[in-house]
Write an enzyme that holds these catalytic residues in place. Structure first.
Site, PDB file in Angstrom:
ATOM      1  N   CYS A 187       0.753  -0.872   0.186  1.00  0.00           N
ATOM      2  CA  CYS A 187      -0.287   0.309   0.274  1.00  0.00           C
ATOM      3  C   CYS A 187       0.793   1.626  -0.049  1.00  0.00           C
ATOM      4  O   CYS A 187       1.852   1.255  -0.511  1.00  0.00           O
ATOM      5  CB  CYS A 187      -0.629  -0.100   0.863  1.00  0.00           C
ATOM      6  SG  CYS A 187      -0.135  -0.123   3.023  1.00  0.00           S
ATOM      7  N   GLU A 188       0.807   2.374   0.147  1.00  0.00           N
ATOM      8  CA  GLU A 188       1.278   3.434   0.220  1.00  0.00           C
ATOM      9  C   GLU A 188       3.057   3.055   1.599  1.00  0.00           C
ATOM     10  O   GLU A 188       3.821   3.371   0.877  1.00  0.00           O
ATOM     11  CB  GLU A 188       0.584   4.545   0.279  1.00  0.00           C
ATOM     12  CG  GLU A 188      -0.147   5.285  -0.052  1.00  0.00           C
ATOM     13  CD  GLU A 188       0.195   5.845  -1.627  1.00  0.00           C
ATOM     14  OE1 GLU A 188       1.846   6.514  -1.286  1.00  0.00           O
ATOM     15  OE2 GLU A 188       0.247   5.932  -2.240  1.00  0.00           O
TER      16      GLU A 188
END
Length: 183
Positions: free
Chosen positions: A95-96
């Site tokens: 994810c980020e």
């Protein structure tokens, strides 16, 4: 623990499951070094699939907020990972920041494939990537999945110790302000 130390790092969860952030998703040589063949991008709204000709991608467009229902993606991500493993593939989930969405998917996968409690799966993933911290709603979704898989909750719900603040949830979990503690 500061996420910067783990930025750009691919962490091995099992011999064929890895976790990281958007920066490690851009490290093609590092992914290849781990023989990654498939990538689950849990930040599809903000993070592109960097190497679509080199890896098989599964993209989920979900934000890391308590308004999102990550459990709606449990089955599809599980099937993608299982199918990759059945073909001898290795999967990288990101994810980020590699803290919340990707950790939630990896924990869900371990609970389902190994029959582990949430407590055991969380501890295992945290031992591999110490900065993980699924947001409250994602954690609560994992609690519900654990109950579905094992028939019990392995964690105590406590309003003061998970994040040291309360989060008000809407919809399915409206009015809830508790948080999960792992001890």
């Amino acid at each position: 623990m500061h996420p910067g130390r783990y930025s750009g790092v691919v962490n091995e969860i099992t011999s064929n499951l890895y976790i990281g952030d958007r920066f490690s998703a851009q490290e093609k040589d590092e992914l290849k070094r781990h023989d990654v063949t498939h990538i689950v991008n849990m930040a599809g709204r903000t993070c592109p699939s960097f190497f679509p000709t080199d890896f098989t991608y599964f993209v989920v467009k979900i934000d890391d907020t308590t308004e999102e229902d990550i459990s709606a993606h449990f089955e599809s991500t599980f099937e993608f990972i299982e199918n990759a493993h059945a073909k001898g593939g290795r999967v990288f989930v990101h994810c980020e920041a590699g803290r919340s969405r990707s950790a939630t998917i990896c924990i869900n996968y371990l609970m389902r494939t190994k029959g582990w409690t949430l407590k055991k799966a969380f501890r295992h993933v945290k031992s591999k990537r110490p900065i993980i911290m699924p947001n409250f709603r994602f954690f609560f979704a994992l609690c519900e999945m654990e109950k579905e898989i094992t028939g019990v909750y392995s964690l105590k719900l406590d309003a003061s110790t998970y994040y040291n603040y309360n989060i008000r949830l809407e919809g399915k979990y409206s009015g809830m302000t508790t948080t999960c503690t792992i001890s």
